[in-house]
Design a protein around this motif. Structure first.
Motif, PDB file in Angstrom:
ATOM      1  N   LYS B  11      46.158 -26.539  35.163  1.00  8.63           N
ATOM      2  CA  LYS B  11      47.108 -25.908  36.076  1.00  8.63           C
ATOM      3  C   LYS B  11      46.477 -24.889  37.015  1.00  8.63           C
ATOM      4  CE  LYS B  11      50.760 -26.122  32.550  1.00  8.63           C
ATOM      5  NZ  LYS B  11      49.879 -26.455  31.386  1.00  8.63           N
ATOM      6  N   GLY B  12      45.214 -24.520  36.758  1.00  8.22           N
ATOM      7  CA  GLY B  12      44.597 -23.501  37.600  1.00  8.22           C
ATOM      8  C   GLY B  12      43.354 -22.925  36.951  1.00  8.22           C
ATOM      9  N   MET B  13      43.205 -21.596  37.038  1.00 11.08           N
ATOM     10  CA  MET B  13      42.034 -20.959  36.441  1.00 11.08           C
ATOM     11  C   MET B  13      42.430 -19.649  35.779  1.00 11.08           C
ATOM     12  SD  MET B  13      39.003 -21.670  39.218  1.00 11.08           S
ATOM     13  CE  MET B  13      39.986 -21.225  40.620  1.00 11.08           C
ATOM     14  N   ALA B  14      41.613 -19.217  34.802  1.00  8.30           N
ATOM     15  CA  ALA B  14      41.847 -17.937  34.140  1.00  8.30           C
ATOM     16  C   ALA B  14      40.530 -17.184  34.060  1.00  8.30           C
ATOM     17  CB  ALA B  14      42.413 -18.171  32.739  1.00  8.30           C
ATOM     18  N   PHE B  15      40.612 -15.866  34.272  1.00  4.82           N
ATOM     19  CA  PHE B  15      39.420 -15.020  34.250  1.00  4.82           C
ATOM     20  C   PHE B  15      39.706 -13.781  33.416  1.00  4.82           C
ATOM     21  CE2 PHE B  15      39.737 -17.203  38.297  1.00  4.82           C
ATOM     22  CZ  PHE B  15      38.482 -17.776  38.448  1.00  4.82           C
ATOM     23  N   ARG B  43      42.108 -19.748  51.114  1.00  5.57           N
ATOM     24  CA  ARG B  43      41.119 -19.733  50.034  1.00  5.57           C
ATOM     25  C   ARG B  43      41.317 -18.575  49.068  1.00  5.57           C
ATOM     26  NH1 ARG B  43      35.314 -19.873  52.156  1.00  5.57           N
ATOM     27  NH2 ARG B  43      36.346 -21.095  53.771  1.00  5.57           N
ATOM     28  N   PHE B  44      40.805 -18.780  47.896  1.00  2.00           N
ATOM     29  CA  PHE B  44      40.854 -17.764  46.844  1.00  2.00           C
ATOM     30  C   PHE B  44      39.534 -17.824  46.094  1.00  2.00           C
ATOM     31  CE2 PHE B  44      41.439 -17.367  42.193  1.00  2.00           C
ATOM     32  CZ  PHE B  44      41.720 -16.011  42.121  1.00  2.00           C
ATOM     33  N   ILE B  45      38.881 -16.664  45.917  1.00  2.00           N
ATOM     34  CA  ILE B  45      37.593 -16.598  45.209  1.00  2.00           C
ATOM     35  C   ILE B  45      37.620 -15.430  44.230  1.00  2.00           C
ATOM     36  CG2 ILE B  45      35.096 -16.240  45.445  1.00  2.00           C
ATOM     37  CD1 ILE B  45      35.393 -17.279  48.371  1.00  2.00           C
ATOM     38  N   THR B  46      37.267 -15.678  42.976  1.00  2.00           N
ATOM     39  CA  THR B  46      37.109 -14.580  42.027  1.00  2.00           C
ATOM     40  C   THR B  46      35.730 -14.667  41.430  1.00  2.00           C
ATOM     41  OG1 THR B  46      39.415 -14.311  41.397  1.00  2.00           O
ATOM     42  CG2 THR B  46      37.818 -13.667  39.772  1.00  2.00           C
ATOM     43  N   TYR B 203      45.233 -17.770  37.942  1.00  2.02           N
ATOM     44  CA  TYR B 203      45.374 -18.424  39.243  1.00  2.02           C
ATOM     45  C   TYR B 203      46.020 -19.801  39.071  1.00  2.02           C
ATOM     46  CZ  TYR B 203      44.140 -20.872  43.520  1.00  2.02           C
ATOM     47  OH  TYR B 203      44.200 -21.598  44.676  1.00  2.02           O
ATOM     48  N   ARG B 204      47.051 -20.080  39.822  1.00  3.29           N
ATOM     49  CA  ARG B 204      47.702 -21.389  39.760  1.00  3.29           C
ATOM     50  C   ARG B 204      47.229 -22.219  40.960  1.00  3.29           C
ATOM     51  NH1 ARG B 204      52.988 -19.929  39.868  1.00  3.29           N
ATOM     52  NH2 ARG B 204      53.353 -19.676  37.656  1.00  3.29           N
ATOM     53  N   ASN B 205      46.901 -23.492  40.708  1.00  4.78           N
ATOM     54  CA  ASN B 205      46.371 -24.371  41.765  1.00  4.78           C
ATOM     55  C   ASN B 205      47.199 -24.293  43.044  1.00  4.78           C
ATOM     56  OD1 ASN B 205      44.356 -25.227  40.084  1.00  4.78           O
ATOM     57  ND2 ASN B 205      45.392 -27.132  39.460  1.00  4.78           N
ATOM     58  N   ASP B 206      46.510 -24.235  44.177  1.00  5.33           N
ATOM     59  CA  ASP B 206      47.126 -24.266  45.508  1.00  5.33           C
ATOM     60  C   ASP B 206      47.958 -23.034  45.861  1.00  5.33           C
ATOM     61  OD1 ASP B 206      45.987 -26.851  45.795  1.00  5.33           O
ATOM     62  OD2 ASP B 206      47.701 -27.724  44.734  1.00  5.33           O
ATOM     63  N   ASP B 207      47.778 -21.932  45.107  1.00  2.08           N
ATOM     64  CA  ASP B 207      48.473 -20.674  45.434  1.00  2.08           C
ATOM     65  C   ASP B 207      47.644 -19.831  46.418  1.00  2.08           C
ATOM     66  OD1 ASP B 207      50.681 -21.096  43.914  1.00  2.08           O
ATOM     67  OD2 ASP B 207      50.327 -19.466  42.491  1.00  2.08           O
ATOM     68  N   PHE B 208      46.319 -19.934  46.318  1.00  2.00           N
ATOM     69  CA  PHE B 208      45.374 -19.155  47.136  1.00  2.00           C
ATOM     70  C   PHE B 208      45.550 -17.654  46.988  1.00  2.00           C
ATOM     71  CE2 PHE B 208      45.925 -23.336  49.102  1.00  2.00           C
ATOM     72  CZ  PHE B 208      44.655 -23.832  48.834  1.00  2.00           C
ATOM     73  N   ALA B 209      46.088 -17.242  45.843  1.00  2.00           N
ATOM     74  CA  ALA B 209      46.188 -15.841  45.456  1.00  2.00           C
ATOM     75  C   ALA B 209      46.489 -15.833  43.965  1.00  2.00           C
ATOM     76  CB  ALA B 209      47.304 -15.144  46.216  1.00  2.00           C
ATOM     77  N   PRO B 210      46.001 -14.828  43.225  1.00  2.00           N
ATOM     78  CA  PRO B 210      46.307 -14.791  41.796  1.00  2.00           C
ATOM     79  C   PRO B 210      47.809 -14.587  41.606  1.00  2.00           C
ATOM     80  CG  PRO B 210      45.240 -12.764  42.481  1.00  2.00           C
ATOM     81  CD  PRO B 210      45.180 -13.692  43.647  1.00  2.00           C
ATOM     82  N   PHE B 211      48.400 -15.261  40.639  1.00  2.00           N
ATOM     83  CA  PHE B 211      49.832 -15.042  40.418  1.00  2.00           C
ATOM     84  C   PHE B 211      50.080 -14.035  39.321  1.00  2.00           C
ATOM     85  CE2 PHE B 211      51.333 -17.003  36.466  1.00  2.00           C
ATOM     86  CZ  PHE B 211      50.256 -17.758  36.085  1.00  2.00           C
ATOM     87  N   HIS B 212      48.998 -13.663  38.592  1.00  2.00           N
ATOM     88  CA  HIS B 212      49.158 -12.653  37.542  1.00  2.00           C
ATOM     89  C   HIS B 212      47.842 -11.894  37.429  1.00  2.00           C
ATOM     90  CE1 HIS B 212      50.977 -10.895  33.943  1.00  2.00           C
ATOM     91  NE2 HIS B 212      49.820 -11.045  33.340  1.00  2.00           N
ATOM     92  N   GLU B 213      47.940 -10.558  37.489  1.00  2.00           N
ATOM     93  CA  GLU B 213      46.749  -9.721  37.450  1.00  2.00           C
ATOM     94  C   GLU B 213      47.113  -8.508  36.619  1.00  2.00           C
ATOM     95  OE1 GLU B 213      45.542  -9.208  41.546  1.00  2.00           O
ATOM     96  OE2 GLU B 213      43.721  -8.214  40.849  1.00  2.00           O
ATOM     97  N   ARG B 214      46.219  -8.130  35.730  1.00  2.00           N
ATOM     98  CA  ARG B 214      46.619  -7.057  34.837  1.00  2.00           C
ATOM     99  C   ARG B 214      45.402  -6.367  34.272  1.00  2.00           C
ATOM    100  NH1 ARG B 214      50.047  -7.888  30.263  1.00  2.00           N
ATOM    101  NH2 ARG B 214      50.174  -5.963  29.048  1.00  2.00           N
ATOM    102  N   ARG B 215      45.468  -5.039  34.144  1.00  2.00           N
ATOM    103  CA  ARG B 215      44.440  -4.296  33.430  1.00  2.00           C
ATOM    104  C   ARG B 215      44.977  -3.967  32.038  1.00  2.00           C
ATOM    105  NH1 ARG B 215      39.760  -0.196  35.199  1.00  2.00           N
ATOM    106  NH2 ARG B 215      39.009  -2.249  35.883  1.00  2.00           N
TER     107      ARG B 215
END
Lengths: 248, 248
Positions: B11-15, B43-46, B203-215
């Motif tokens: 479904k996407g990527m996780a970091f 584009r989205f790059i992490t 990151y969800r495919n084709d979003d070109f921005a992270p959909f969830h970010e958290r510290r």
């Protein structure tokens, strides 16, 4: 590489080691890394080695020779009055073995050849408590205690988390064996330089001989069962954890 | 040290990355090791970094400068036509950064100062599949595939067994987050050089921005719950395994 674990339990001691040695990935052999000596009713000593195979074999040969030649002037691990002295003899012999090789070797080799090795030694001498030591290449050593009741040498990291979470010194020998097998299985699954068969030795306090000794080969039915069911059990454990709630 | 994991999912990527840097045990700081760039709809790059902090900071600064000065002649990661080119730019910059420092440093220092660093970079460019790369200090890199769908850098060993056994690329983002937290918790429990807070990005495919970010900080209630219940769950998993039968 190598993976060895020694444990100090309420009821005795447990030792497990793998048997793979390698020099590169295409020069793989099987060598025993667990050695034990026992004098009925008087003393029991087990040691496991990690590191340069030439060093550890020379170390064992020297210790063996000393135990076989009672007329030898230097102290023997079968004559030392305490386990502390035994650790001291092994540490000194180990350090001297490494030093002898370092002087002989090509001085300018780059990277410098690594003759280092480390040792876990555990045992009991009549009238005294069982002791477990981790001996460094420098010849010095540390002793296991209730706060640090087990030692690992070699490829220690993969198998550590389950030991840290699972170990309790009052565990039964059967449970300890299960724990060791899970820890070794995690390591085998992740690292090619640690390999079957495994050597297992269990010691009950004041027996002065191992009461259970076993070589676990690739077709060992219990080890196979543990390896298979651990994947399943881990997955179940994972799914039993609370779910993460995504705000999206 | 450091611990970072990047995963390629259906479904996407996780970091996920930790934030501890240390030079010895009495010089500990918190630095972000996860950096991301995104061009809405395009584009989205992490990327996540492990290794010498001066090297990784210099690397990020150079990449940032390039993205900020469009007139700059050298290619920018925001202009590269493919993720392969992005990985190539980062790899070349990384190798040059390390080489520049190695020439400046004291040549005769022993042991030689280690300026090495490695990078995980993942991302997607419109019209193409998401890609995940592991970049070595030499500037070369490998790409994640269905057979090797995740990469780890830094202190990778403690947290690996649970990933090897638990990861499946069809997992939900919530389950992947749980898996990452268990892997990081196992590492934190075993190694002082990996520390909270953690950074999480999904990151969800084709979003070109992270959909969830958290510290995730030390007092994060979910992480605390995972850490506590994992000990319990592991113990239960362990006890669910078949018992070893001692013949004695």
């Amino acid at each position: 590489m190598t993976y060895c674990v020694g444990m100090l339990l309420d009821k005795g001691m447990a030792f497990m080691s793998d048997t793979r040695t390698n020099s590169g990935v295409d020069n793989i052999s099987t060598f025993r890394k667990m050695f034990s000596w026992s004098v009925p009713g008087e003393r029991f000593i087990t040691m496991m080695t990690a590191g340069n195979l030439a060093t550890t074999q020379a170390l064992i040969s020297q210790l063996e020779e000393r135990t076989k030649a009672p007329s030898e002037r230097k102290p023997s691990i079968l004559e030392a009055p305490t386990m502390f002295q035994v650790a001291n003899i092994i540490g000194t012999t180990l350090r001297d073995t490494i030093a002898a090789r370092a002087l002989t070797g090509p001085v300018a080799a780059s990277p410098a050849p690594n003759f280092n090795a480390s040792v876990i030694v555990g045992g009991q001498i009549a009238g005294m408590e069982p002791r477990l030591y981790l001996i460094y290449p420098e010849g010095n050593f540390i002793e296991a205690s209730p706060e640090t009741p087990f030692f690992q040498i070699g490829e220690t990291k993969y198998g550590r988390p389950i030991l840290v979470r699972g170990f309790e010194s009052h565990m039964s020998f059967a449970d300890i064996t299960k724990l060791l097998m899970v820890s070794f299985d995690s390591t085998l699954k992740a690292n090619l330089s640690v390999g079957l068969p495994l050597d297992l030795m269990l010691y009950r306090n004041d027996d002065f001989a191992p009461f259970h000794e076993r070589r676990i080969t690739a077709d060992d039915p219990y080890f196979e069962k543990i390896s298979d069911s651990w994947s399943e059990a881990l997955r179940n454990a994972f799914h039993s954890l609370p779910d993460y709630e995504l705000d999206a």
